[in-house]
Design an enzyme around this catalytic site. Structure first.
Site, mmCIF file in Angstrom:
data_model
loop_
_atom_site.group_PDB
_atom_site.id
_atom_site.type_symbol
_atom_site.label_atom_id
_atom_site.label_comp_id
_atom_site.label_asym_id
_atom_site.label_seq_id
_atom_site.Cartn_x
_atom_site.Cartn_y
_atom_site.Cartn_z
ATOM 1 N N ASP A 17 19.755 -15.975 -9.504
ATOM 2 C CA ASP A 17 19.404 -14.650 -9.178
ATOM 3 C C ASP A 17 20.283 -13.344 -9.482
ATOM 4 O OD1 ASP A 17 17.114 -15.734 -7.997
ATOM 5 O OD2 ASP A 17 17.968 -15.786 -6.179
ATOM 6 N N ASP A 136 4.020 -18.389 -9.058
ATOM 7 C CA ASP A 136 4.310 -18.728 -7.780
ATOM 8 C C ASP A 136 3.286 -19.206 -7.110
ATOM 9 O OD1 ASP A 136 7.058 -17.969 -8.574
ATOM 10 O OD2 ASP A 136 6.829 -15.938 -7.492
#
Length: 262
Positions: A17, A136
C-alpha cells in the site's frame, strides 16, 4: 464462458500500500505509519523472486498524483520488476500517465463500476494486457455462493453480482481480474476458494487471488483448488512470516509451475 490458454507459470505477487509516494502500513487503512522507501522495497522483492509487484493507493481518490508518478518512475528506473499500480485511477489520462511512468499494468475498481465503458476505452487505447480490473467481493447476506462487488475500499457494497460482473468486464476487454475477498482479507485463514473458483471458471482471462493467505498451503489451494493464475499477498511477506522463495518452492513441490531463479 470457458477458460482459454493460460500462462505457462503461476505468479506470486507481493502487494504494498502507498500514500503520497511512500509505502505505508496500518490496520484497516487507519493509524498509518511510514513503512519505507518504495524503490528499496521493490528491489528487495525483485531479489526475493517476486514475479510482479502490486502498489495500491490506500486513498479513496487518485491523490498526490505527482508523488505517485515520481514513485513509479523511480522504481522503474532502478528495478526490472513488473509493476501493477492502482487506487483511484479513473480516466484514460490517469492510465496513460501511470503507464508512461513505467508501470506494466493498472488496476481499476470503482471507476469501472461507475462507467463500464471505461474498460473498453482503456483496452482500445492501451491494450487488454495493461488493464486489470480489481473486484472486491463481499458475501451476500444469506448467500453461501453469492458475492457482491464493493467499492470505496470495500466500504460501499453494490448490487453487482461478482461473478456476473467479472464476466462483463472480461467481455469489455479487461486483461486480468484482481479478485479480493473482503471477508477473508487480513484474516490469514486462506483465500475464499469458492469465490476464486467461481470467477475463474466463468471468465477466460487470468484471475489473481487476493485476501487471506497465511500459510504455504493457502497459496497452493488458491491455485490448485481456486484455479487462480496468480496469488497475491501482503502481510505474510511484509512481516517475514513467509518468503517468496519458500512459497514458490512449496508450489513447485505440489506440481504447480512457477518461475524459479536460476
Amino acid at each position: 464462458m470457458g477458460r482459454t490458454a493460460r500462462l505457462t507459470y503461476r505468479r506470486v505477487i507481493p502487494c504494498l500500500d502507498f500514500q503520497n509516494g511512500r509505502v505505508v502500513k496500518g490496520v484497516s487503512f487507519v493509524e498509518l505509519k511510514d513503512a519505507g522507501d518504495p524503490v528499496e522495497m521493490a528491489r528487495v522483492y525483485q531479489q526475493a523472486g517476486a514475479d510482479q509487484l502490486a502498489f495500491l493507493s490506500i486513498a479513496a481518490n487518485y491523490e498526490s498524483k505527482p508523488a505517485t508518478i515520481e514513485m513509479i518512475a523511480s522504481i522503474s528506473a532502478d528495478n526490472n520488476i513488473p509493476l501493477i499500480v492502482g487506487g483511484g485511477i479513473s480516466s484514460l489520462e490517469d492510465i496513460g500517465e501511470v503507464l508512461d511512468a513505467g508501470a506494466q499494468m493498472i488496476t481499476m475498481n470503482s471507476a469501472a463500476i461507475k462507467d463500464i465503458a471505461l474498460v473498453s476505452e482503456a483496452e482500445q487505447a492501451f491494450g487488454s494486457s495493461k488493464v486489470v480490473i480489481a473486484i472486491d467481493a463481499v458475501h451476500a447476506a444469506g448467500g453461501r455462493d453469492k458475492w457482491l462487488a464493493a467499492i470505496n475500499g470495500g466500504q460501499t457494497i453494490t448490487d453487482y453480482d461478482v461473478v456476473d460482473w467479472a464476466e462483463a468486464v472480461a467481455r469489455r476487454g479487461a486483461g486480468e481480474i484482481l479478485l479480493t475477498s473482503v471477508d477473508a482479507d487480513g484474516a490469514m485463514e486462506g483465500y475464499d476458494i469458492a469465490l476464486t473458483r467461481a470467477v475463474a471458471r466463468r471468465v477466460d482471462i487470468p484471475v489473481i487471488a487476493s485476501g487471506g493467505a497465511g500459510t504455504l498451503e493457502h497459496f497452493a489451494e488458491g491455485i490448485i483448488e481456486g484455479e487462480a493464475d496468480a496469488v497475491l499477498a501482503a502481510s505474510v511477506f511484509h512481516f517475514g512470516l513467509l518468503s517468496i522463495y519458500a512459497v514458490k518452492e512449496y508450489l513447485d513441490a505440489q506440481g504447480v509451475p512457477v518461475r524459479m531463479d536460476d
